[in-house]
Design a protein around this motif. Sequence first.
Motif, PDB file in Angstrom:
ATOM      1  N   LEU A 224      -2.584 -33.879 -17.604  1.00 38.23           N
ATOM      2  CA  LEU A 224      -2.432 -33.140 -18.858  1.00 38.23           C
ATOM      3  C   LEU A 224      -2.660 -34.055 -20.059  1.00 38.23           C
ATOM      4  N   SER A 227      -6.273 -34.741 -20.518  1.00 36.59           N
ATOM      5  CA  SER A 227      -7.023 -33.588 -21.024  1.00 36.59           C
ATOM      6  C   SER A 227      -6.759 -33.311 -22.503  1.00 36.59           C
ATOM      7  N   LEU A 229      -3.407 -32.594 -23.886  1.00 36.57           N
ATOM      8  CA  LEU A 229      -2.296 -31.685 -24.157  1.00 36.57           C
ATOM      9  C   LEU A 229      -1.354 -32.255 -25.217  1.00 36.57           C
ATOM     10  N   PHE A 232      -2.561 -31.321 -28.434  1.00 39.08           N
ATOM     11  CA  PHE A 232      -2.317 -29.895 -28.657  1.00 39.08           C
ATOM     12  C   PHE A 232      -0.886 -29.647 -29.127  1.00 39.08           C
ATOM     13  N   ARG A 373      -7.661 -25.938 -27.956  1.00 39.86           N
ATOM     14  CA  ARG A 373      -6.926 -26.543 -26.844  1.00 39.86           C
ATOM     15  C   ARG A 373      -5.893 -25.613 -26.197  1.00 39.86           C
ATOM     16  N   HIS A 375      -6.111 -23.331 -24.105  1.00 45.57           N
ATOM     17  CA  HIS A 375      -6.310 -23.090 -22.669  1.00 45.57           C
ATOM     18  C   HIS A 375      -5.589 -24.117 -21.807  1.00 45.57           C
ATOM     19  N   LEU A 376      -5.166 -25.257 -22.411  1.00 47.26           N
ATOM     20  CA  LEU A 376      -4.453 -26.272 -21.635  1.00 47.26           C
ATOM     21  C   LEU A 376      -3.055 -25.823 -21.243  1.00 47.26           C
ATOM     22  N   THR A 404      -5.511 -27.760 -13.589  1.00 48.58           N
ATOM     23  CA  THR A 404      -5.679 -28.524 -14.840  1.00 48.58           C
ATOM     24  C   THR A 404      -7.108 -29.017 -14.988  1.00 48.58           C
ATOM     25  N   VAL A 407      -9.319 -25.881 -15.689  1.00 50.95           N
ATOM     26  CA  VAL A 407      -9.100 -25.305 -17.015  1.00 50.95           C
ATOM     27  C   VAL A 407      -9.611 -26.242 -18.114  1.00 50.95           C
ATOM     28  N   ALA A 408      -9.409 -27.545 -17.932  1.00 48.19           N
ATOM     29  CA  ALA A 408      -9.881 -28.508 -18.936  1.00 48.19           C
ATOM     30  C   ALA A 408     -11.387 -28.439 -19.121  1.00 48.19           C
ATOM     31  N   THR A 414     -12.158 -31.035 -24.043  1.00 46.33           N
ATOM     32  CA  THR A 414     -11.096 -31.327 -23.086  1.00 46.33           C
ATOM     33  C   THR A 414     -11.615 -31.598 -21.682  1.00 46.33           C
ATOM     34  N   ARG A 415     -12.914 -31.428 -21.492  1.00 41.06           N
ATOM     35  CA  ARG A 415     -13.495 -31.565 -20.153  1.00 41.06           C
ATOM     36  C   ARG A 415     -13.291 -32.987 -19.612  1.00 41.06           C
TER      37      ARG A 415
END
Length: 672
Positions: A224, A227, A229, A232, A373, A375-376, A404, A407-408, A414-415
């Motif tokens: 997380l 990515s 988070l 975020f 962000r 979607h994280l 995770t 979704v990232a 965030t990929r």
Amino acid sequence: MSKDQNDVSIDVKGNNAQDVNKEVLEKYDRESKVRDFGSKKLFAWIVFGIAVIYSAYHLWIQFNPIPALQQRSVHVAIGLALIFLIYPTFSKQDRTKIPVYDWILFALSFYTAIYLISEYTEIVTERGGIPNTMDIVVGILAVLLVLEAARRVTGIILPIVALVFLSYPFFSHMDFLPMRLTTRDFDLGDIFGQLYLKTEGLYSTAIGASVNFIFLFILFGAFLTKSGLGQFFNDIAMALAGHRQGGPAKVAVVSSGFMGSINGAAVANVVSTGSFTIPLMKKIGYNKNFSGAVEASASVGGQVLPPIMGASAFIMAETTGINYGIIALAALIPAVLYYLAVIMQVHYRAGKRNLKGIPKADLPRIKEVMKERGHLLIPIVGLVVMLFQNLPVGIAAFWTIVLTIVVASFRKTTRMSIRDIFDAMALGARQSLTVMIACAVVGIIIGVVSLTSFGTVMTSSIQSLGAGSLFLTLFFTMLASMLLGMGLPSIPAYIITATMAAPALAEFGIPVLIAHMFVFYFGIFANVTPPVALAAFAGAGVSGGNPMNTGFQALKLSLAGFIIPYLFVYEPSLLMIDIEGLSTNATEFPFPPVTDIILNIGTAIIGIVALSSALEGFFKTFMNPILRAILLGGALLSVIPGLNTDLIGLAIILIILTINVIKHRKQKAQVA
């Protein structure tokens, strides 16, 4: 935290705040004092490779289980090997080199697991767990390696506590001890066979929780973090609360609470999140001590905030046999009450000093933050759903990590690349070492307690001190939890007190979950309790404040955290628990009557808000000391379970706040 945020955070001497904060982190968080190999890339790659393999091993065993003793011994062995490569022997040692003796310790760490696996069949089937000479030798070696690794990672206190316990069976048969402490004579085979060859010593349930649950959730937190988070949480907190009265402090509470729930590392969270939030708090007018205290209180509280609650909650699930989803749901209302108390004190402090928020034009927009962000959050929601579907915790954690990564990839910002994935695996492995070694050392204590029945003696002693009074027993249990929590990481502090003090509470008919939650709270909040308040001291290091003054400010902000455990002992509906319906092996949640939940939670909320107002001496306007004292009394009465105390408390609160509102209106009229 983004690069831009670090770039703008410069201290008064012109140093980059990232360097300053690294010094603060190393001062108050021993586990951050690691080797930096610099140009010696080979060493760095060796550590990186072993760390990735360590993470891969924990993912693999979720679907390919092996006998518990073997599984746990590998977990400890690889963790020990990494510690001897990563952590220097002494803090002032050259951190760019790995001495020859650490390579020897590295090899010996692996040997402790290799020996156990190779001899496993003979130990279990032919010798029945009775150790031979070589078993004893390797067992002593394993214990010494664990103690040395713990000294490097956590400091000297935890190994000393373990050594005190370990020494007990060597002289527990001697006549100079009180009768209740006297046991039979134990030899080396009894002691080290217990610690090394059984799942009641080094490889106890604590290590079982570490290998099966905790490691995977730390790994999940690393993914997380990788990515984005953390960014975020900062951005969404700024968008929601940054413009409000005292906005940056509320941002610190919200963002640090969320991050603390995921990573469970209070001191590290204070430094990382605080490097962004503390300068903002100081900028709008909060003083240095209060700014550091806000960050410390919020970061520490993250360990009682669902859904993840740091690492101790997983050990609680393993120890009590109660489904983790039940524990998380039970912890929800107390955590909300705690954070409500911190936010309201921040709010009233801002009102008292007329501290404004940040202009909306300078803040991120909620819509944009969620688009970029939001979607994280899906993996966290997915985790909660899986846990409440009674999916095994380890399997749930595995699929949450996979989710995770998937979704990232939804957005380019965030990929995660293949390298990012490996970096997250290495980061998670390194972050897990503190928990692993703490659980292993606590295993020594658990092994001795199990071998000698010392836990029964301690339980009896606590009951004697309590003199048959539930309140006194709770009070002494609180002191024991706080004393351990001041000198030990929260996990070993919780395990030790849960092993020896929680059974004393059970004698009063207190359900096992409530007893464990009680000691859990006080072990955690010792981090903001002077004279050893490491989270608060770290906050002072970032803010430039006085450590002890920051500690007392953090204690004041966290006061609700010292009251709430007593509330849910006397009124379990705050945990949304039906006492009679909760069994040790519960997997379904037994709710009490809804009316009880609403009534007790409602009065608790009013009481907590009034408590915050009384502590700050402000509601709509200032209060004199007499009104503050009366309001404080009313707040305490309203949170104490019982209809009569609730009614009296609410009446007092209503009267005092009405007086304050009338005074405020008169002041406004005079100004006009």
